[in-house]
Design a protein around this motif. Structure first.
Motif, PDB file in Angstrom:
ATOM      1  N   VAL A 181      68.204  12.308 144.936  1.00 45.62           N
ATOM      2  CA  VAL A 181      68.629  10.965 144.539  1.00 45.62           C
ATOM      3  C   VAL A 181      68.677  10.905 143.014  1.00 45.62           C
ATOM      4  CG1 VAL A 181      67.998   8.516 144.594  1.00 45.62           C
ATOM      5  CG2 VAL A 181      67.713   9.925 146.630  1.00 45.62           C
ATOM      6  N   ASP A 182      69.690  10.235 142.484  1.00 48.42           N
ATOM      7  CA  ASP A 182      69.942  10.081 141.050  1.00 48.42           C
ATOM      8  C   ASP A 182      70.435  11.362 140.369  1.00 48.42           C
ATOM      9  OD1 ASP A 182      69.381   7.366 140.986  1.00 48.42           O
ATOM     10  OD2 ASP A 182      67.267   7.682 140.533  1.00 48.42           O
ATOM     11  N   SER A 183      70.776  12.382 141.150  1.00 47.57           N
ATOM     12  CA  SER A 183      71.343  13.582 140.540  1.00 47.57           C
ATOM     13  C   SER A 183      72.843  13.402 140.355  1.00 47.57           C
ATOM     14  CB  SER A 183      71.064  14.817 141.400  1.00 47.57           C
ATOM     15  OG  SER A 183      71.767  14.732 142.624  1.00 47.57           O
ATOM     16  N   SER A 184      73.387  14.029 139.338  1.00 45.10           N
ATOM     17  CA  SER A 184      74.824  13.955 139.045  1.00 45.10           C
ATOM     18  C   SER A 184      75.370  15.360 138.857  1.00 45.10           C
ATOM     19  CB  SER A 184      75.085  13.148 137.774  1.00 45.10           C
ATOM     20  OG  SER A 184      74.696  11.808 137.944  1.00 45.10           O
ATOM     21  N   ILE A 185      76.555  15.588 139.419  1.00 39.55           N
ATOM     22  CA  ILE A 185      77.262  16.844 139.230  1.00 39.55           C
ATOM     23  C   ILE A 185      78.595  16.518 138.578  1.00 39.55           C
ATOM     24  CG2 ILE A 185      78.333  18.825 140.356  1.00 39.55           C
ATOM     25  CD1 ILE A 185      76.324  18.543 142.605  1.00 39.55           C
ATOM     26  N   PHE A 186      78.878  17.200 137.479  1.00 40.03           N
ATOM     27  CA  PHE A 186      80.126  16.986 136.752  1.00 40.03           C
ATOM     28  C   PHE A 186      81.074  18.146 137.000  1.00 40.03           C
ATOM     29  CE2 PHE A 186      77.173  14.302 134.577  1.00 40.03           C
ATOM     30  CZ  PHE A 186      77.912  13.244 134.090  1.00 40.03           C
ATOM     31  N   CYS A 187      82.349  17.844 136.991  1.00 38.13           N
ATOM     32  CA  CYS A 187      83.390  18.847 137.160  1.00 38.13           C
ATOM     33  C   CYS A 187      84.505  18.517 136.166  1.00 38.13           C
ATOM     34  CB  CYS A 187      83.913  18.799 138.600  1.00 38.13           C
ATOM     35  SG  CYS A 187      85.227  19.959 138.927  1.00 38.13           S
ATOM     36  N   PRO A 222      75.517   8.434 135.464  1.00 36.84           N
ATOM     37  CA  PRO A 222      76.427   9.115 134.541  1.00 36.84           C
ATOM     38  C   PRO A 222      77.187   8.115 133.693  1.00 36.84           C
ATOM     39  CG  PRO A 222      77.172   9.356 136.817  1.00 36.84           C
ATOM     40  CD  PRO A 222      75.888   8.617 136.852  1.00 36.84           C
ATOM     41  N   GLU A 223      77.415   8.466 132.453  1.00 36.19           N
ATOM     42  CA  GLU A 223      78.140   7.586 131.541  1.00 36.19           C
ATOM     43  C   GLU A 223      79.623   7.918 131.619  1.00 36.19           C
ATOM     44  OE1 GLU A 223      76.424   7.469 127.671  1.00 36.19           O
ATOM     45  OE2 GLU A 223      74.402   7.221 128.460  1.00 36.19           O
ATOM     46  N   ILE A 224      80.257   7.449 132.673  1.00 36.06           N
ATOM     47  CA  ILE A 224      81.668   7.736 132.876  1.00 36.06           C
ATOM     48  C   ILE A 224      82.452   6.489 133.219  1.00 36.06           C
ATOM     49  CG2 ILE A 224      81.580   8.210 135.349  1.00 36.06           C
ATOM     50  CD1 ILE A 224      83.528  10.522 134.786  1.00 36.06           C
ATOM     51  N   GLY A 225      81.808   5.447 133.584  1.00 37.98           N
ATOM     52  CA  GLY A 225      82.557   4.258 133.947  1.00 37.98           C
ATOM     53  C   GLY A 225      81.781   3.377 134.894  1.00 37.98           C
ATOM     54  N   PRO A 226      82.473   2.526 135.614  1.00 40.07           N
ATOM     55  CA  PRO A 226      81.823   1.512 136.437  1.00 40.07           C
ATOM     56  C   PRO A 226      81.309   2.061 137.758  1.00 40.07           C
ATOM     57  CG  PRO A 226      84.189   1.333 136.653  1.00 40.07           C
ATOM     58  CD  PRO A 226      83.931   2.411 135.649  1.00 40.07           C
ATOM     59  N   LEU A 227      80.170   2.747 137.743  1.00 39.53           N
ATOM     60  CA  LEU A 227      79.539   3.191 138.983  1.00 39.53           C
ATOM     61  C   LEU A 227      78.576   2.117 139.453  1.00 39.53           C
ATOM     62  CD1 LEU A 227      78.730   6.927 138.279  1.00 39.53           C
ATOM     63  CD2 LEU A 227      80.661   5.958 139.482  1.00 39.53           C
ATOM     64  N   THR A 228      78.523   1.903 140.741  1.00 36.08           N
ATOM     65  CA  THR A 228      77.674   0.856 141.292  1.00 36.08           C
ATOM     66  C   THR A 228      77.204   1.224 142.683  1.00 36.08           C
ATOM     67  OG1 THR A 228      77.564  -1.471 141.916  1.00 36.08           O
ATOM     68  CG2 THR A 228      79.698  -0.429 142.140  1.00 36.08           C
ATOM     69  N   ASP A 229      76.097   0.657 143.100  1.00 38.87           N
ATOM     70  CA  ASP A 229      75.606   0.850 144.466  1.00 38.87           C
ATOM     71  C   ASP A 229      76.060  -0.265 145.388  1.00 38.87           C
ATOM     72  OD1 ASP A 229      74.279   3.201 144.027  1.00 38.87           O
ATOM     73  OD2 ASP A 229      72.394   2.229 143.492  1.00 38.87           O
ATOM     74  N   GLN A 230      76.811  -1.210 144.884  1.00 35.93           N
ATOM     75  CA  GLN A 230      77.214  -2.368 145.693  1.00 35.93           C
ATOM     76  C   GLN A 230      78.458  -2.028 146.489  1.00 35.93           C
ATOM     77  OE1 GLN A 230      77.636  -5.565 142.965  1.00 35.93           O
ATOM     78  NE2 GLN A 230      75.548  -5.376 142.227  1.00 35.93           N
ATOM     79  N   VAL A 282      74.403  11.555 130.926  1.00 32.64           N
ATOM     80  CA  VAL A 282      73.687  10.750 131.912  1.00 32.64           C
ATOM     81  C   VAL A 282      72.718   9.861 131.158  1.00 32.64           C
ATOM     82  CG1 VAL A 282      72.126  10.794 133.902  1.00 32.64           C
ATOM     83  CG2 VAL A 282      73.888  12.548 133.671  1.00 32.64           C
ATOM     84  N   ASP A 283      72.722   8.574 131.465  1.00 32.62           N
ATOM     85  CA  ASP A 283      71.815   7.628 130.823  1.00 32.62           C
ATOM     86  C   ASP A 283      70.385   7.991 131.216  1.00 32.62           C
ATOM     87  OD1 ASP A 283      70.109   5.083 130.813  1.00 32.62           O
ATOM     88  OD2 ASP A 283      71.886   4.430 129.702  1.00 32.62           O
ATOM     89  N   SER A 284      69.518   8.231 130.238  1.00 32.67           N
ATOM     90  CA  SER A 284      68.154   8.672 130.527  1.00 32.67           C
ATOM     91  C   SER A 284      67.312   7.596 131.202  1.00 32.67           C
ATOM     92  CB  SER A 284      67.472   9.144 129.238  1.00 32.67           C
ATOM     93  OG  SER A 284      67.446   8.085 128.300  1.00 32.67           O
ATOM     94  N   ARG A 285      67.649   6.335 130.995  1.00 28.93           N
ATOM     95  CA  ARG A 285      66.891   5.244 131.598  1.00 28.93           C
ATOM     96  C   ARG A 285      67.324   4.974 133.033  1.00 28.93           C
ATOM     97  NH1 ARG A 285      67.799   0.072 132.115  1.00 28.93           N
ATOM     98  NH2 ARG A 285      69.601   0.056 130.749  1.00 28.93           N
TER      99      ARG A 285
END
Length: 145
Positions: A89-95, A132-140, A125-128
């Motif tokens: 959870v909270d992991s990000s993979i970039f390509c 990922p700092e790429i745009g509007p990601l949301t869990d909603q 990736v925002d440390s807090r």
């Protein structure tokens, strides 16, 4: 908002429909929507229904940048980005491909959010928040269903 196109369903006789009321494909409709701003260097924000890697590359060739969520069932997406099994959870993979950045974030166990951007070139990736700092990601809402 630049242009609005109401969708009233697929016409029963597309060949007799007025111009710009029926499109054969989603990319065709998107290109119609952005034709007035092509070449201006503006950014287009899209949701997963409209976003694909080939369309993103086409719009980038027209000097339009893209930021948006992406459906995990789209073609040309690496398997590592679309499978949630074994991901923390909270992991990000970039390509990275040409000037397109894809990111897959595991927001909950078994749940992924994919985003595509032609504005972002670094795997930040925002440390807090761990997003990922790429745009509007949301869990909603279900972004990859």
């Amino acid at each position: 908002m630049w242009k609005l196109w109401p969708y009233s369903g697929r016409p029963t006789e597309p060949e007799r429909s007025p111009a710009a009321t029926y499109f054969e494909s989603v990319p065709e409709m998107v290109k119609y929507m952005v034709e007035d701003v092509a070449g201006t260097g503006r950014n287009i924000t899209m949701d997963r229904y409209f976003t694909s890697v080939p369309l993103t590359e086409d719009l980038l060739a027209d000097r339009l940048t893209i930021v948006g969520t992406c459906n995990k069932r789209r073609q040309l997406l690496p398997k590592e980005l679309t499978e949630a099994s074994g991901r923390e959870v909270d992991s990000s993979i970039f390509c990275f491909r040409n000037d397109v950045t894809l990111v897959s974030q595991c927001t909950k166990p078994g749940r992924l959010v994919l985003a595509v951007s032609t504005q972002h070139r670094a795997p930040l990736v925002d440390s807090r928040t761990k997003k990922p700092e790429i745009g509007p990601l949301t869990d909603q809402g279900p972004l990859t269903d």
